[in-house]
Design a protein around this motif. Structure first.
Motif, PDB file in Angstrom:
ATOM      1  N   LYS A  78       0.809  -1.223   0.000  1.00 38.76           N
ATOM      2  CA  LYS A  78       0.000   0.000   0.000  1.00 38.76           C
ATOM      3  C   LYS A  78       0.847   1.279   0.000  1.00 38.76           C
ATOM      4  N   THR A  79       2.019   1.193  -0.556  1.00 41.51           N
ATOM      5  CA  THR A  79       2.871   2.373  -0.681  1.00 41.51           C
ATOM      6  C   THR A  79       3.888   2.128  -1.773  1.00 41.51           C
ATOM      7  N   ARG A  80       4.357   3.202  -2.365  1.00 44.15           N
ATOM      8  CA  ARG A  80       5.397   3.099  -3.386  1.00 44.15           C
ATOM      9  C   ARG A  80       6.792   3.154  -2.792  1.00 44.15           C
ATOM     10  N   GLU A  81       6.867   3.331  -1.510  1.00 45.92           N
ATOM     11  CA  GLU A  81       8.167   3.409  -0.865  1.00 45.92           C
ATOM     12  C   GLU A  81       8.781   2.014  -0.717  1.00 45.92           C
ATOM     13  N   ALA A  82      10.104   1.992  -0.523  1.00 45.44           N
ATOM     14  CA  ALA A  82      10.832   0.740  -0.337  1.00 45.44           C
ATOM     15  C   ALA A  82      12.005   0.996   0.601  1.00 45.44           C
ATOM     16  N   LEU A  83      12.381  -0.042   1.325  1.00 47.14           N
ATOM     17  CA  LEU A  83      13.563   0.020   2.189  1.00 47.14           C
ATOM     18  C   LEU A  83      14.767  -0.398   1.366  1.00 47.14           C
ATOM     19  N   LEU A  84      15.680   0.521   1.166  1.00 52.49           N
ATOM     20  CA  LEU A  84      16.849   0.257   0.330  1.00 52.49           C
ATOM     21  C   LEU A  84      18.103   0.638   1.104  1.00 52.49           C
ATOM     22  N   SER A  85      19.028  -0.328   1.254  1.00 54.67           N
ATOM     23  CA  SER A  85      20.226  -0.091   2.043  1.00 54.67           C
ATOM     24  C   SER A  85      21.329  -1.039   1.589  1.00 54.67           C
ATOM     25  N   ASP A  86      22.563  -0.756   2.054  1.00 56.75           N
ATOM     26  CA  ASP A  86      23.690  -1.634   1.741  1.00 56.75           C
ATOM     27  C   ASP A  86      23.914  -2.669   2.838  1.00 56.75           C
ATOM     28  N   THR A  87      23.022  -2.719   3.815  1.00 58.56           N
ATOM     29  CA  THR A  87      23.068  -3.750   4.857  1.00 58.56           C
ATOM     30  C   THR A  87      21.654  -4.252   5.116  1.00 58.56           C
ATOM     31  N   VAL A  88      21.545  -5.463   5.637  1.00 54.48           N
ATOM     32  CA  VAL A  88      20.243  -6.034   5.924  1.00 54.48           C
ATOM     33  C   VAL A  88      19.668  -5.513   7.242  1.00 54.48           C
ATOM     34  N   ASP A  89      20.476  -4.780   7.998  1.00 51.77           N
ATOM     35  CA  ASP A  89      20.022  -4.278   9.299  1.00 51.77           C
ATOM     36  C   ASP A  89      18.838  -3.327   9.163  1.00 51.77           C
ATOM     37  N   THR A  90      18.805  -2.561   8.091  1.00 50.41           N
ATOM     38  CA  THR A  90      17.687  -1.629   7.879  1.00 50.41           C
ATOM     39  C   THR A  90      16.361  -2.374   7.791  1.00 50.41           C
ATOM     40  N   ILE A  91      16.386  -3.533   7.151  1.00 48.75           N
ATOM     41  CA  ILE A  91      15.169  -4.343   7.036  1.00 48.75           C
ATOM     42  C   ILE A  91      14.829  -4.994   8.375  1.00 48.75           C
ATOM     43  N   LEU A  92      15.834  -5.498   9.069  1.00 53.71           N
ATOM     44  CA  LEU A  92      15.601  -6.190  10.333  1.00 53.71           C
ATOM     45  C   LEU A  92      15.092  -5.244  11.421  1.00 53.71           C
ATOM     46  N   GLU A  93      15.461  -3.983  11.352  1.00 53.78           N
ATOM     47  CA  GLU A  93      15.041  -3.014  12.353  1.00 53.78           C
ATOM     48  C   GLU A  93      13.689  -2.372  12.031  1.00 53.78           C
ATOM     49  N   TYR A  94      13.108  -2.704  10.910  1.00 60.82           N
ATOM     50  CA  TYR A  94      11.827  -2.111  10.505  1.00 60.82           C
ATOM     51  C   TYR A  94      10.704  -2.668  11.385  1.00 60.82           C
TER      52      TYR A  94
ATOM     53  N   SER B 136       1.047  -3.500   9.997  1.00 58.10           N
ATOM     54  CA  SER B 136       0.153  -4.250   9.113  1.00 58.10           C
ATOM     55  C   SER B 136      -0.216  -3.472   7.847  1.00 58.10           C
ATOM     56  N   LYS B 137      -0.359  -2.151   7.960  1.00 55.94           N
ATOM     57  CA  LYS B 137      -0.738  -1.350   6.793  1.00 55.94           C
ATOM     58  C   LYS B 137       0.433  -1.071   5.866  1.00 55.94           C
ATOM     59  N   ARG B 138       1.644  -1.286   6.320  1.00 51.87           N
ATOM     60  CA  ARG B 138       2.834  -1.076   5.487  1.00 51.87           C
ATOM     61  C   ARG B 138       3.805  -2.240   5.699  1.00 51.87           C
ATOM     62  N   GLN B 139       3.268  -3.438   5.648  1.00 56.47           N
ATOM     63  CA  GLN B 139       4.102  -4.597   5.919  1.00 56.47           C
ATOM     64  C   GLN B 139       4.925  -4.997   4.703  1.00 56.47           C
ATOM     65  N   ILE B 140       5.990  -5.715   4.973  1.00 58.46           N
ATOM     66  CA  ILE B 140       6.902  -6.175   3.924  1.00 58.46           C
ATOM     67  C   ILE B 140       6.265  -7.337   3.173  1.00 58.46           C
ATOM     68  N   TYR B 141       6.359  -7.293   1.833  1.00 60.33           N
ATOM     69  CA  TYR B 141       5.865  -8.426   1.041  1.00 60.33           C
ATOM     70  C   TYR B 141       6.904  -8.955   0.058  1.00 60.33           C
ATOM     71  N   ASN B 142       8.012  -8.239  -0.147  1.00 58.04           N
ATOM     72  CA  ASN B 142       9.097  -8.708  -1.015  1.00 58.04           C
ATOM     73  C   ASN B 142      10.434  -8.288  -0.422  1.00 58.04           C
ATOM     74  N   ILE B 143      11.404  -9.196  -0.465  1.00 56.92           N
ATOM     75  CA  ILE B 143      12.763  -8.889  -0.016  1.00 56.92           C
ATOM     76  C   ILE B 143      13.742  -9.404  -1.062  1.00 56.92           C
ATOM     77  N   SER B 144      14.708  -8.582  -1.381  1.00 54.52           N
ATOM     78  CA  SER B 144      15.729  -8.966  -2.364  1.00 54.52           C
ATOM     79  C   SER B 144      17.113  -8.629  -1.811  1.00 54.52           C
ATOM     80  N   LEU B 145      18.007  -9.621  -1.828  1.00 56.94           N
ATOM     81  CA  LEU B 145      19.400  -9.447  -1.410  1.00 56.94           C
ATOM     82  C   LEU B 145      20.282  -9.659  -2.636  1.00 56.94           C
ATOM     83  N   GLN B 146      21.006  -8.617  -3.028  1.00 51.19           N
ATOM     84  CA  GLN B 146      21.887  -8.681  -4.191  1.00 51.19           C
ATOM     85  C   GLN B 146      23.294  -8.258  -3.774  1.00 51.19           C
ATOM     86  N   MET B 147      24.283  -9.103  -4.088  1.00 48.71           N
ATOM     87  CA  MET B 147      25.675  -8.841  -3.722  1.00 48.71           C
ATOM     88  C   MET B 147      26.579  -9.298  -4.857  1.00 48.71           C
TER      89      MET B 147
END
Length: 313
Positions: free
Chosen positions: A60-76, A80-91
């Motif tokens: 329900k938003t166009r925003e995304a969590l984008l970082s060079d570490t996975v900590d940003t995602i883990l600390e989110y 329920s209204k802005r829950q994560i539905y896709n995760i991608s790890l690229q290295m």
């Protein structure tokens, strides 16, 4: 395994890639572990330009969590209204040509889980790839056949088209039948007019004896049905068969929606996602208990009823 694949613009000599199209649950520990495995893989290639991109898409938003570490995602907090539905790890390691990509998503196309490992050494690359696939299979849930509804979507699609073809065929046959019956009635009416119309017009000049010579049974004009429905399609819609078929389709859609709610394809136990998953497990147990009680009652109640009736006889 020998084809070229690019991750963050880096092509590897040896690439292993495959997917798992089954429902999964990923915890914070799992995500941290996969991130560490990928980081270690690209860093072991030696000195070079190591690039890491961790991305999470929010509902329900166009925003995304984008970082060079996975900590940003883990600390989110993962509400329920802005829950994560896709995760991608690229290295990747641009100098050594090592790549690592892990996609965890809630869409079945092409797969819910997609992993790609690239490097220059085939033995090491395949070893890491098979190890990752084994660990990812551990995240697969028992209800995956209910959650992955690609087969159900195809079945419902075929049922819809078959129902639509049958409906159009029945409507066409009904219209043709009504038109044919009306044509027969008009034809009989015209034949009656040709045969007895002159007798009716000259009845005042015909003697009583002559009128008796005209068969009374044949003189009756064919009746044209006036109570026939003006719209055969409306008559078809009101039929029980149509209502039953429509009820089956609507019930199937509601059942599919409930299945989607009870058995999600992707669950990320990050932040508040863990509490939501625990509540979902409780709801499943309650629904399973109610259904089991209904089935058992449907079996036991008739047996008890027959025993009681025989006892009082």
């Amino acid at each position: 395994a020998g084809m070229l694949s690019e991750v963050l613009g880096v092509a590897s000599d040896i690439t292993c890639s495959d997917g798992i199209n089954k429902a999964f649950v990923v915890t914070e520990q799992d995500l941290k572990h996969f991130s560490q495995v990928g980081t270690k893989w690209v860093a072991e290639g030696g000195a070079g330009e190591v690039t890491v991109r961790c991305k999470a898409l929010l509902k329900k938003t166009r925003e995304a969590l984008l970082s060079d570490t996975v900590d940003t995602i883990l600390e989110y907090t993962n509400p329920s209204k802005r829950q994560i539905y896709n995760i991608s790890l690229q290295m990747c390691n641009r100098k050594e040509g090592r790549t690592f990509q892990l996609d965890l998503q809630s869409c079945e196309y092409p797969n819910l889980i997609q992993v790609t490992v690239g490097g220059s050494n085939s033995t090491q690359t395949e070893e890491l790839f098979h190890s990752l696939m084994a660990e990812l299979n551990d995240t697969v849930q028992w209800y995956w056949i209910l959650a992955c509804r690609r087969w159900l979507l195809r079945l419902v699609t075929w049922m819809f088209w078959i129902f639509l073809v049958l409906l159009l065929s029945c409507a066409t046959l009904s219209v043709m039948g009504t038109a044919y019956r009306n044509y027969q009635a008009r034809k009989q009416h015209e034949e009656w007019l040709k045969k007895y119309g002159s007798v009716t017009q000259k009845s005042d000049r015909v003697t009583t004896g002559q009128i008796k010579d005209v068969p009374k049974t044949d003189k009756t004009q064919p009746e044209i049905r006036k109570d026939a429905p003006s719209s055969p399609i409306w008559q078809l819609i009101r039929s029980k068969q149509f209502l039953v078929q429509l009820g089956v389709i609507v019930g199937g859609i509601l059942l599919e929606r409930m299945t989607f709610w009870l058995f999600p394809k992707a669950v990320f136990e990050i932040g508040k996602g863990k509490q939501r998953h625990e509540k979902l497990k409780v709801r499943r147990k309650w629904i399973a208990g109610v259904l089991t009680a209904i089935v058992i009652a449907g079996i036991i109640v008739p047996i008890v009823k027959n025993i009681v009736l025989k006892f009082f006889e």
